[in-house]
Design an enzyme around this catalytic site. Structure first.
Site, mmCIF file in Angstrom:
data_model
loop_
_atom_site.group_PDB
_atom_site.id
_atom_site.type_symbol
_atom_site.label_atom_id
_atom_site.label_comp_id
_atom_site.label_asym_id
_atom_site.label_seq_id
_atom_site.Cartn_x
_atom_site.Cartn_y
_atom_site.Cartn_z
ATOM 1 N N ARG A 51 0.792 -1.229 0.000
ATOM 2 C CA ARG A 51 0.000 0.000 0.000
ATOM 3 C C ARG A 51 0.827 1.283 0.000
ATOM 4 O O ARG A 51 0.512 2.232 -0.718
ATOM 5 C CB ARG A 51 -0.926 0.057 1.237
ATOM 6 N N THR A 52 1.835 1.317 0.831
ATOM 7 C CA THR A 52 2.554 2.588 0.962
ATOM 8 C C THR A 52 3.186 2.982 -0.368
ATOM 9 O O THR A 52 3.023 4.103 -0.844
ATOM 10 C CB THR A 52 3.605 2.503 2.085
ATOM 11 N N LYS A 80 26.129 -3.983 -3.543
ATOM 12 C CA LYS A 80 27.572 -3.800 -3.772
ATOM 13 C C LYS A 80 28.247 -3.141 -2.575
ATOM 14 O O LYS A 80 29.445 -2.863 -2.602
ATOM 15 C CB LYS A 80 27.804 -2.916 -5.004
ATOM 16 N N ARG A 101 11.697 3.780 2.452
ATOM 17 C CA ARG A 101 11.413 2.864 3.566
ATOM 18 C C ARG A 101 12.665 2.051 3.813
ATOM 19 O O ARG A 101 13.320 1.608 2.864
ATOM 20 C CB ARG A 101 10.252 1.948 3.202
ATOM 21 N N HIS A 129 6.155 5.846 11.224
ATOM 22 C CA HIS A 129 5.554 5.723 9.892
ATOM 23 C C HIS A 129 4.580 6.899 9.705
ATOM 24 O O HIS A 129 3.369 6.724 9.738
ATOM 25 C CB HIS A 129 4.833 4.380 9.790
HETATM 26 C C1 NCD Z 1 2.471 -1.078 8.036
HETATM 27 C C2 NCD Z 1 3.979 -0.887 8.063
HETATM 28 O O1 NCD Z 1 4.653 -1.090 7.050
HETATM 29 O O2 NCD Z 1 4.435 -0.515 9.128
HETATM 30 N N1 NCD Z 1 1.979 -1.233 6.744
HETATM 31 C C3 NCD Z 1 1.685 -0.131 5.996
HETATM 32 O O3 NCD Z 1 2.539 0.645 5.674
HETATM 33 N N2 NCD Z 1 0.409 0.104 5.681
HETATM 34 C C4 NCD Z 1 1.979 -2.091 8.991
HETATM 35 C C5 NCD Z 1 2.553 -3.475 8.964
HETATM 36 O O4 NCD Z 1 3.425 -3.798 8.156
HETATM 37 O O5 NCD Z 1 2.080 -4.278 9.776
#
Ligand code: NCD
Length: 303
Positions: A51-52, A80, A101, A129
């Site tokens: 999703r993100t 590398k 991320r 997050h």
């Molecule tokens: C979450 C995350 O990546 O922290 N997911 C997200 O970004 N919607 C929650 C998770 O991974 O449980």
């Protein structure tokens, strides 16, 4: 140059402003289709995401911009031995905004020192997050009509769940929020949030292991996945993974106005039977994630 590393980088007024813009995008999408024309977003995902990453990319396309990047660090020069700083610096030379991320807490902050363009933290280890939090706040506002005077239950992995940490920090600045922290002993909220955010600001909170005992009091139930990838051993994960499973039976004890949120992905913690319950807001939450990210990208790009 403005980054979003921690949700506290934004004031409450700025968050409320982003929510207003996101709502305007929902109502008048045509106004926004060219706002980021000729702008490029780099999405650098050193950790899995559905999703993100897709919501950021969909947001950028929705604004008329374009996207480059990687969704698997294994295909980048990280293999590398390149440092995160150098990888991000490179991406920032080819783009106007970087979304990253990383499994290490603090990596986006470190990367921001060498980036030539704004950086958005799309999740750093078990830490923060912030853009999931913007999604969560927009969802709560849409579903409940307000971000004040709510009893919010956080259930599951409150130790490693970065979305929980950021959302608690954000909600600590709104008035009349009662926090109900529901987890096994091993997965309780870390001290730096409990003391540094809840206690420090004199906020009302309770801790319990018993979801059934508190579900009837909640306006929002924020379910989370037990974060397998942050455990030191598989045995502990297996023992704790099914600590909470939300079923239709449990939902009978909840208020008819309660909403269930979950950042997703879910594993077992919400039974699929609940998906059709009007109180299940998690797929509406997925949709909201695109609009609030559109608002954020425009803000950081100054358009
Ligand atoms: C979450 C995350 O990546 O922290 N997911 C997200 O970004 N919607 C929650 C998770 O991974 O449980």
């Amino acid at each position: 140059m403005r980054n979003l590393i921690d949700i506290m980088d934004l004031s409450v007024e700025e968050i409320d402003g982003l929510i207003d813009v996101a709502q305007d995008i929902v109502e008048n999408p045509d106004k926004y289709t060219e706002k980021c024309k000729n702008k490029v977003m780099a999405t650098l995902f050193f950790e899995p995401s559905t999703r993100t990453r897709l919501s950021f990319e969909s947001a950028m396309y929705g604004l008329g911009g374009s996207v480059l990047g990687f969704s698997d660090a294994g295909s980048s020069s990280t293999t590398k031995g390149e440092s995160v700083s150098d990888t991000v610096r490179t991406a920032s030379i080819y783009s106007d905004i970087v979304v990253m991320r990383h499994p290490k807490e603090g990596a986006p902050l470190v990367a921001s020192y060498s980036s030539e363009c704004p950086i958005i933290n799309a999740g750093d280890g078990g830490h923060n997050h912030p853009t999931q939090t913007l999604t969560d706040l927009f969802t709560i506002k849409k579903e409940m009509g307000r971000l004040t005077d709510l009893t919010v239950g956080f259930c599951g992995d409150l130790k490693f769940g970065r979305t929980v940490h950021s959302l608690i920090s954000a909600l600590s600045r709104y008035t009349g929020i009662k926090f109900v922290l529901i987890s096994p002993d091993e997965l309780k909220l870390p001290g730096y949030i409990k003391d540094g955010v809840l206690e420090k600001n004199g906020l009302t909170y309770t801790e319990t292991k018993d979801l059934d005992g508190v579900i009837g009091e909640l306006d929002i139930l924020y379910m989370t996945r037990v974060q397998r990838e942050r455990f030191f051993n598989e045995e502990d994960y297996l023992r704790l993974k099914d600590s909470y499973i939300l079923t239709s039976d449990k939902m009978k004890h909840a208020s008819k106005d309660m909403r269930v949120l979950h950042p997703l992905p879910r594993v077992n913690e919400i039974h699929v039977d609940i998906d059709d319950d009007p109180r299940a807001a998690y797929f509406r939450q997925v949709r909201n994630g695109k609009y609030i990210r559109m608002a954020l990208v425009m803000k950081l790009l100054g358009v």
